[in-house]
Design a protein around this motif. Structure first.
Motif, PDB file in Angstrom:
ATOM      1  N   VAL A   8       0.831  -1.529   0.262  1.00  0.00           N
ATOM      2  CA  VAL A   8       0.202   0.187  -0.109  1.00  0.00           C
ATOM      3  C   VAL A   8       0.864   1.279  -0.142  1.00  0.00           C
ATOM      4  O   VAL A   8       1.404   1.521   0.955  1.00  0.00           O
ATOM      5  CB  VAL A   8      -1.236   0.148   1.509  1.00  0.00           C
ATOM      6  CG1 VAL A   8      -1.534   1.558   1.303  1.00  0.00           C
ATOM      7  CG2 VAL A   8      -1.956  -0.877   1.077  1.00  0.00           C
ATOM      8  N   GLY A   9       0.694   1.855  -1.197  1.00  0.00           N
ATOM      9  CA  GLY A   9       1.082   3.742  -0.990  1.00  0.00           C
ATOM     10  C   GLY A   9       2.805   3.207  -1.744  1.00  0.00           C
ATOM     11  O   GLY A   9       3.045   4.729  -1.265  1.00  0.00           O
ATOM     12  N   PRO A  48       6.824   7.526  -2.400  1.00  0.00           N
ATOM     13  CA  PRO A  48       6.803   8.501  -3.574  1.00  0.00           C
ATOM     14  C   PRO A  48       7.431   9.809  -2.749  1.00  0.00           C
ATOM     15  O   PRO A  48       7.767  10.964  -2.981  1.00  0.00           O
ATOM     16  CB  PRO A  48       5.802   9.470  -3.187  1.00  0.00           C
ATOM     17  CG  PRO A  48       5.110   7.507  -3.587  1.00  0.00           C
ATOM     18  CD  PRO A  48       5.367   7.632  -2.307  1.00  0.00           C
ATOM     19  N   ASP A  49       7.175  10.077  -1.199  1.00  0.00           N
ATOM     20  CA  ASP A  49       7.316  11.243  -1.105  1.00  0.00           C
ATOM     21  C   ASP A  49       8.813  10.494   0.540  1.00  0.00           C
ATOM     22  O   ASP A  49       9.222  11.580   1.486  1.00  0.00           O
ATOM     23  CB  ASP A  49       6.594  11.713   0.958  1.00  0.00           C
ATOM     24  CG  ASP A  49       6.099  10.260   1.610  1.00  0.00           C
ATOM     25  OD1 ASP A  49       6.596   9.492   1.815  1.00  0.00           O
ATOM     26  OD2 ASP A  49       4.987  10.598   2.637  1.00  0.00           O
TER      27      ASP A  49
END
Length: 140
Positions: A8-9, A48-49
């Motif tokens: 997830v994510g 992504p971060d």
């Protein structure tokens, strides 16, 4: 066949299997977990971060059990057999912190009773555990 789902994510960059292994999607390589100071296995995941170390049992619970993280749900992931390095989906359950504490207390009680019985009455671990479990059920 072992099922794998997206972590997830991560925009599909990683997969986690139902037996608790984490893979890089582009190469199929399995990530090597490291044990943290509390005995939980974790891996480095690029989001992504930024990159974060994540406990594998959380990744499995998110992918297979719908766990949304403690901050989102107020729930925690419990290892049913109490082995922190066993991250198979069938060994995990999502519970409240109170339930998790109750399971921990039961474990400590059984462990104490086990040692009491081993020191005093029984010759085998299996026989002692069976008797302790029976005694515990009688007290409830």
């Amino acid at each position: 066949m072992i099922e794998k789902r997206k972590v997830v994510g991560t925009d599909g960059r990683y997969f986690v299997s139902e037996d608790g292994e984490v893979f890089v999607a582009s190469t199929g390589l399995k990530l090597k977990p490291q044990e943290n100071s509390n005995g939980y296995l974790r891996v480095g995941i690029s989001y992504p971060d930024g990159r974060r170390k994540r406990r594998i049992h959380h990744l499995v619970a998110e992918a297979f059990l719908g766990y949304e993280g403690y901050n989102e749900s107020g729930l925690v992931v419990d290892h049913i057999n109490h082995k922190r390095d066993d991250n198979r989906v069938e060994n995990l359950r999502v519970v409240s912190p109170e339930e998790n504490q109750m399971f921990r207390v039961d474990r400590e009680f059984v462990r104490a009773m086990f040692h009491l019985f081993m020191d005093n009455h029984y010759e085998s671990e299996e026989e002692a555990i069976e008797q302790v479990t029976r005694k515990l059920r009688e007290t409830r």
